[in-house]
Scaffold this active site. Structure first.
Site, mmCIF file in Angstrom:
data_model
loop_
_atom_site.group_PDB
_atom_site.id
_atom_site.type_symbol
_atom_site.label_atom_id
_atom_site.label_comp_id
_atom_site.label_asym_id
_atom_site.label_seq_id
_atom_site.Cartn_x
_atom_site.Cartn_y
_atom_site.Cartn_z
ATOM 1 N N LYS A 115 0.705 -1.095 -0.160
ATOM 2 C CA LYS A 115 -0.011 0.165 0.211
ATOM 3 C C LYS A 115 1.404 1.334 -0.536
ATOM 4 C CE LYS A 115 -4.492 0.891 0.455
ATOM 5 N NZ LYS A 115 -5.559 -0.211 -0.135
ATOM 6 N N ASN A 145 -19.974 2.821 -8.009
ATOM 7 C CA ASN A 145 -19.945 1.688 -8.929
ATOM 8 C C ASN A 145 -19.621 0.087 -8.158
ATOM 9 O OD1 ASN A 145 -16.841 0.130 -9.249
ATOM 10 N ND2 ASN A 145 -17.529 0.450 -11.054
#
Ligand code: NAD
Length: 420
Positions: free
Chosen positions: A107, A222
């Site tokens: 990340k 989405n």
């Protein structure tokens, strides 16, 4: 903010500890997993439009690479900090483990509010950030992707910059790219499609029929809209949908294709409010509607101790990240409501990112249907494997998911000789 940050890292360490204990794993396994293998901090200078140079602070953490290279997003946000990046990199290791894809977790992020920047400034920031972290990433080392406030265009600038540094085209360094430069078909639909698959499998596993069942979906972005569309195609009635503007209810089932078109109209600003073929309520009504399955697909902390007792569903499928607070999760478990955890239910996105990487490496591209077929096979297997662990150890599906992925990583570390 510092307190909240500390908590995220503490939470992930606690989850790892609980799963290690449940599995009877050794202290040395926990000691490796409780922190990332590496985390670098970079200073990224960017020439702003006014001619001044501003320096932004960024991070990239690689949590564990026993199973494969790191994988995880890059976020552009003012609250990014090292502890958050470390915690999110650990979650990515376990998300990839649940999905059964050969990656560890990574990340990264940069402390910035990109909404106040011009397109040119964002492009220069993106290019300079990828340059700054280039020594620690690579298509077989650690592979970034989009995250909060980053998108396919930013991935395209980054892949271009990284390719220039390498002196060759390197599409597999980053996923979430536009189709024109190596993105995958079916990536856009992947997370919502995966949520629908998990709803279908939850019905199957509990010996219920999805055909004619009643399902509600919180969030019509989405994830929520594709979850609704595919679940309807699988035979369920989507009786309620909500977004930030309202809840829509239609006892006969909403026409999701029509709602898709409705939100796209510029005057509707991507919102469901005003859709004609439904009754309209305030947005929190979604939790009270009588349904068989509820899929929270909006934001974190949606199901809390305040509203958990309103829920009438017999299963909750977590499309969003962290939609259920720990207190509410406890109540759902006590009521024997099946919770399909986020780490499994919204894993379709990272799974198709993996397929994008595979296609880039082999330089051969699959059709939309081929990608969805592969996603379905892997997600159904993950669901069934975790369901078996849940029943065997008499734990929640969330704990079972962590146990499965920690076991995968621990076994790989053992095979490599890192631990006994
Ligand atoms: P999005 O921004 O496209 O959509 C979010 C939706 O939630 C919008 O319809 C918004 O109106 C609605 N919403 C916000 N607050 C609400 C509230 N209080 N009540 C009801 N609805 C509300 O976001 P998305 O990409 O669909 O992501 C949704 C969640 O899924 C997030 O938690 C995200 O981290 C997670 N997720 C997304 C992906 C992905 O591929 N997009 C992958 C994994 C996880």
């Amino acid at each position: 903010m510092a307190e909240k940050t500390l908590n995220v890292y503490k939470i992930v360490q606690q989850q790892i500890k609980e799963a290690c204990d449940a599995l009877g794993e050794t202290q040395e396994v926990y000691d490796i997993l409780k922190q990332p293998k590496s985390c670098i901090e970079v200073a990224v200078p960017v020439k702003m439009d006014n001619g001044e140079t501003k320096v932004f602070q960024g991070y990239r953490a690689l949590h564990n690479d026993a199973v494969g290279p790191g994988k995880g997003g890059l976020r552009f946000h003012q609250n990014v900090n090292m502890d958050e990046v470390k915690a999110l990199s650990a979650w990515m290791t376990f998300k990839c483990g649940v999905a059964g894809i050969p990656y560890g977790g990574g990340k990264g992020g940069i402390i910035v509010d990109p909404t106040n920047m011009s397109k040119g400034e964002v492009e220069r920031l993106s290019r300079n950030f990828i340059k700054a972290i280039s020594p620690v990433i690579g298509d077989n080392i650690d592979i970034p992707a989009p995250d909060v406030n980053t998108n396919p265009q930013i991935m395209a600038w980054m892949v271009d910059e990284y390719s220039k540094l390498q002196g060759k085209n390197t599409p597999a360094i980053i996923t979430g790219k536009p189709l024109e430069c190596g993105g995958s078909l079916a990536r856009f639909e992947a997370t919502g499609f995966g949520v629908a698959l998990m709803i279908r499998e939850a019905f199957k596993a509990t010996n219920q029929e999805i055909k004619g069942s009643r399902v509600s979906i919180q969030g019509f972005g989405n994830v929520g809209r594709f979850a609704a569309l595919y679940t309807q195609q699988m035979g369920a009635k989507i009786v309620a949908v909500s977004d930030v503007s309202c809840t829509l209810v239609n006892e006969k089932g909403l026409d999701i294709s029509a709602l898709f078109e409705y939100v796209k109209e510029p005057e509707n600003k991507n919102m469901i409010k005003g859709f004609s073929d439904a009754e309209e309520f305030d947005r929190d009504k979604i939790f009270e509607v009588e349904v068989d399955a509820l899929a929270p697909c909006a934001l974190e902390n949606a199901i809390t101790s305040e509203n958990v007792n309103d829920i009438k569903a017999s299963m909750v499928i977590e499309g969003a990240n962290g939609p259920t607070t720990p207190e509410a999760d406890k109540v759902l478990n006590e009521k024997e409501i099946l919770v399909v955890p986020d780490i499994l239910a919204n894993g379709g996105g990272v799974m198709v990112s993996y397929f994008e990487w595979v296609q880039n490496l082999q330089n051969y591209y699959w059709t939309f249907d081929e990608v969805q077929e592969k996603q379905e096979i892997k997600m159904v297997k993950a669901f069934n494997d975790i369901f078996v662990i849940m029943e065997k150890y008499d734990v929640s599906m969330r704990v079972a998911a962590f146990m499965m992925s920690i076991k995968r990583v621990a076994d790989a570390m053992r095979a490599r000789g890192w631990v006994k």
